[in-house]
Design an enzyme around this catalytic site. Structure first.
Site, PDB file in Angstrom:
ATOM      1  N   GLU A 194      -2.828   0.557  -6.222  1.00  0.00           N
ATOM      2  CA  GLU A 194      -3.642   0.528  -7.438  1.00  0.00           C
ATOM      3  C   GLU A 194      -3.229   1.650  -8.374  1.00  0.00           C
ATOM      4  OE1 GLU A 194      -7.901   0.450  -7.149  1.00  0.00           O
ATOM      5  OE2 GLU A 194      -7.886  -0.964  -5.461  1.00  0.00           O
ATOM      6  N   GLU A 206      -9.294   1.739   0.196  1.00  0.00           N
ATOM      7  CA  GLU A 206      -9.817   3.077  -0.116  1.00  0.00           C
ATOM      8  C   GLU A 206     -10.833   3.595   0.898  1.00  0.00           C
ATOM      9  OE1 GLU A 206     -11.084   3.320  -4.195  1.00  0.00           O
ATOM     10  OE2 GLU A 206      -9.020   3.248  -4.914  1.00  0.00           O
TER      11      GLU A 206
END
Length: 477
Positions: A293, A190
Site C-alpha cells: 500500500e 497491517e
C-alpha cells in the site's frame, strides 16, 4: 501463463525463473468496506447493522448484492489491464466467510463466490490476484479498517480468534491451490501487536496450515505495527514468502501547516530514507519486498477543497518520486524494481484510479451528509477537520498533555500514535461516528428497489470517472 509464481532470492519469478514485477492496486471498499472509500461513518459491520434495522432485510440484501455485483466487473478488469497493471490485491473481511453468531469454524461458500467473480474476471485478462485478509475477529490492529469498534486489537488476546483464522486460511488455500493466476496470499493486513512474538507465532501457524494443502502459492507477510516493523522477525525467513511493507508518505496527505511537497532533494531523500528503513530486513536476509500500500490523497472541489489543481499537482509529484524509489528498490542492490500495489482502485474521490461521479445517485443522496462529515472530522483519512471543531479536540489534547507526565506520552502501543491520534480515533472515528451511523442510514429509508439499484450502480465503472493524470503516471511506469 508460466506456472505458479515463486520466490527466488530477492525476486518473484515464474516457473522458468524469469523475474515478474507485480504492479497494481487494491480493489478498495468492496469486500472490505472502508468508511472514506464509500462515505459511511465508523465501522463496516455497524454500518450494515444500522442500515438493516432501518430498511429491513429484503431491501438490505438487495442493495448489498447489487453493490457487490457492480463494484468490480469484467469492464474493470479490462481497464485495469489497459493501464499496464498486472496484479489486483483483493481486500476482504472475514465475515464474508464466517458468521459471528454461528459456528465460526464453518465456512460460508458465499465468500468463495464473491472472490471467484473477481479472480476469474482478472484471469481472463492475464491479471494476477493477491488475496488480502483485511479484517479478522477482534481486529488485528487498533484502527477502524480492521472493522473493530474499539481501539484495542483483541485478535491477539484470544487464541480462539486466531484458531478461526488459521482454519479459514487452510480452507482458502485448499480451494485455490490449483489456481495459477492467484499470485499468493496476504494472510493479515497491517497487524499491530505490542507483543511481536504473537504475530510471528500466528504466521508460523498459518504458514503450516496453508502449506499442508497448498505447497505452491507465495505468502505476502505484512510487517508488525501497520506493515512497518520487521525487527522482531526470525532470522530464518519463511519459505516461498515475500515480505510486505506499506509506504505512505506524510507528503501525500493534507498538511495543516499548508506546506506543499516541492520535490526538492531533501524531500526526495526523506522518501528514500523512509523506504530504506522499512526494507532493512529484506536486504539483510536477501528476500523480496512487496509494497502492498502507498499513494497520496487528492483534493476535490466536491468536498469543498480549495486550490485543488495546485495541491493535486504536488501530490502527483509525491507519487512520481516514490515510484522512482521503487524502480531501483530491490533489496539485493542490483538496481531492479520491486513489486507494488497502490491504494486504491475505486472510491468516492479520495485516492481512486476510478471514482464515483459527483453527478451520481450516490452524491444526490449522500452529498450533503459527506460535507458535514468532513467538517466534523469523522474521516481522519485524508481530511483536515474544520478549524472551528478542531479547537475542541485541541483543547482536550492540551488538557491531557498537561496532566499526563511527559515520559508517559508514548506509553500506549502503537507509540507512533500521538495523543491527538488517539483522540481522533476514540472521539471521532468511534463515538461520534457511532451516532452519525444513524443519520447516514436514515438516508436509505424510503428508497425504492429501483432507487437502491441506482444507488449501488453509482459504483459501476461506466458510471464512474477516471483520474486521468494518476492513471497516466501508472501507465508510463
Amino acid at each position: 501463463m508460466a506456472g505458479f509464481l515463486k520466490v527466488k532470492g530477492t525476486k518473484i519469478v515464474d516457473e522458468n525463473d524469469e523475474p515478474v514485477i507485480l504492479k497494481g492496486s487494491a480493489t478498495g471498499g468492496h469486500l472490505n468496506m472502508e468508511n472514506f472509500i464509500t462515505g459511511y461513518p465508523g465501522h463496516e459491520t455497524e454500518h450494515k447493522q444500522v442500515i438493516l434495522k432501518k430498511i429491513g432485510k429484503e431491501k438490505f440484501d438487495f442493495f448489498f448484492d447489487k453493490f457487490y455485483d457492480y463494484f468490480w466487473t469484467e469492464s474493470d478488469a479490462k481497464l485495469f489491464k489497459s493501464l499496464g497493471l498486472n496484479c489486483l490485491r483483493i481486500p476482504f473481511n472475514y465475515r464474508h466467510f464466517i458468521d459471528d453468531d454461528g459456528d465460526m469454524f464453518t465456512i460460508n461458500p458465499k465468500g468463495f463466490e464473491r472472490l471467484d467473480k473477481i479472480i476469474n474476471s482478472c484471469s481472463k485478462e492475464g491479471i494476477y490476484t493477491i488475496l488480502d485478509l483485511h479484517a479478522v475477529p477482534g481486529g488485528q490492529n487498533q484502527d477502524w479498517h480492521s472493522d473493530s469498534k474499539i481501539h484495542f486489537a483483541l485478535f491477539w488476546e484470544f487464541k480462539v480468534f486466531q484458531d478461526v483464522i488459521v482454519n479459514l486460511w487452510g480452507k482458502i488455500a485448499d480451494y485455490y491451490k490449483d489456481n495459477q493466476w492467484v499470485a499468493g496470499y496476504n494472510p493479515l493486513n497491517e497487524p499491530a501487536s505490542s507483543d511481536h512474538s504473537k504475530l510471528v507465532e500466528f504466521y508460523t501457524r498459518v504458514e503450516k496450515a496453508i502449506r499442508s494443502v497448498d505447497p505452491n502459492h507465495i505468502l505476502y507477510l505484512d510487517a508488525n505495527t501497520y506493515a512497518m516493523d520487521f525487527r522482531q522477525f526470525p532470522d530464518e525467513p519463511f519459505p516461498n514468502s515475500v515480505y510486505a511493507i506499506h509506504d505512505y508518505s506524510v507528503f501525500g496527505f493534507p498538511n495543516l501547516e499548508g506546506t506543499l511537497y516541492q520535490g526538492n532533494e531533501d524531500q526526495k531523500g526523506k522518501l528514500k530514507k523512509q523506504y530504506e528503513r522499512k526494507v532493512e530486513f529484506m536486504k539483510k536476509h536477501n528476500v523480496p519486498v512487496w509494497n502492498g500500500e502507498f499513494g497520496p490523497v487528492y483534493d476535490s472541489e466536491v468536498r469543498g477543497d480549495t486550490n485543488v489543481e495546485v495541491t493535486n499537482r504536488a501530490r502527483y509529484q509525491v507519487l512520481k518520486d516514490q515510484l522512482e524509489v521503487y524502480k531501483s528498490g530491490d533489496p539485493s542492490g542490483d538496481g531492479s524494481p520491486i513489486s507494488w500495489s497502490i491504494w486504491v482502485y475505486k472510491d468516492i474521490g479520495f485516492q481512486g484510479l476510478t471514482y464515483v461521479s459527483p453527478k451520481s445517485k450516490w452524491f444526490q443522496v449522500f452529498g450533503e451528509f459527506l460535507l458535514k462529515k468532513k467538517k466534523l472530522g469523522l474521516d481522519k483519512w485524508g481530511n483536515a477537520i474544520d478549524a472551528e471543531y478542531d479547537k475542541l479536540y485541541k483543547d482536550l489534547e492540551n488538557h491531557m498533555l498537561e496532566n499526563i507526565p511527559e515520559e508517559h506520552h508514548k506509553a500506549l502501543y502503537p507509540n507512533v500514535w500521538t495523543i491527538s491520534d488517539y483522540l481522533a480515533r476514540v472521539c471521532r472515528d468511534m463515538l461520534f461516528s457511532q451516532y452519525a451511523q444513524h443519520e447516514f442510514a436514515d438516508l436509505f429509508v424510503g428508497l425504492s428497489f429501483e432507487e437502491l439499484d441506482e444507488l449501488a450502480a453509482s459504483f459501476k465503472l461506466e458510471n464512474c470517472l477516471q483520474r486521468d493524470e494518476l492513471n497516466q503516471i501508472l501507465k508510463e511506469y
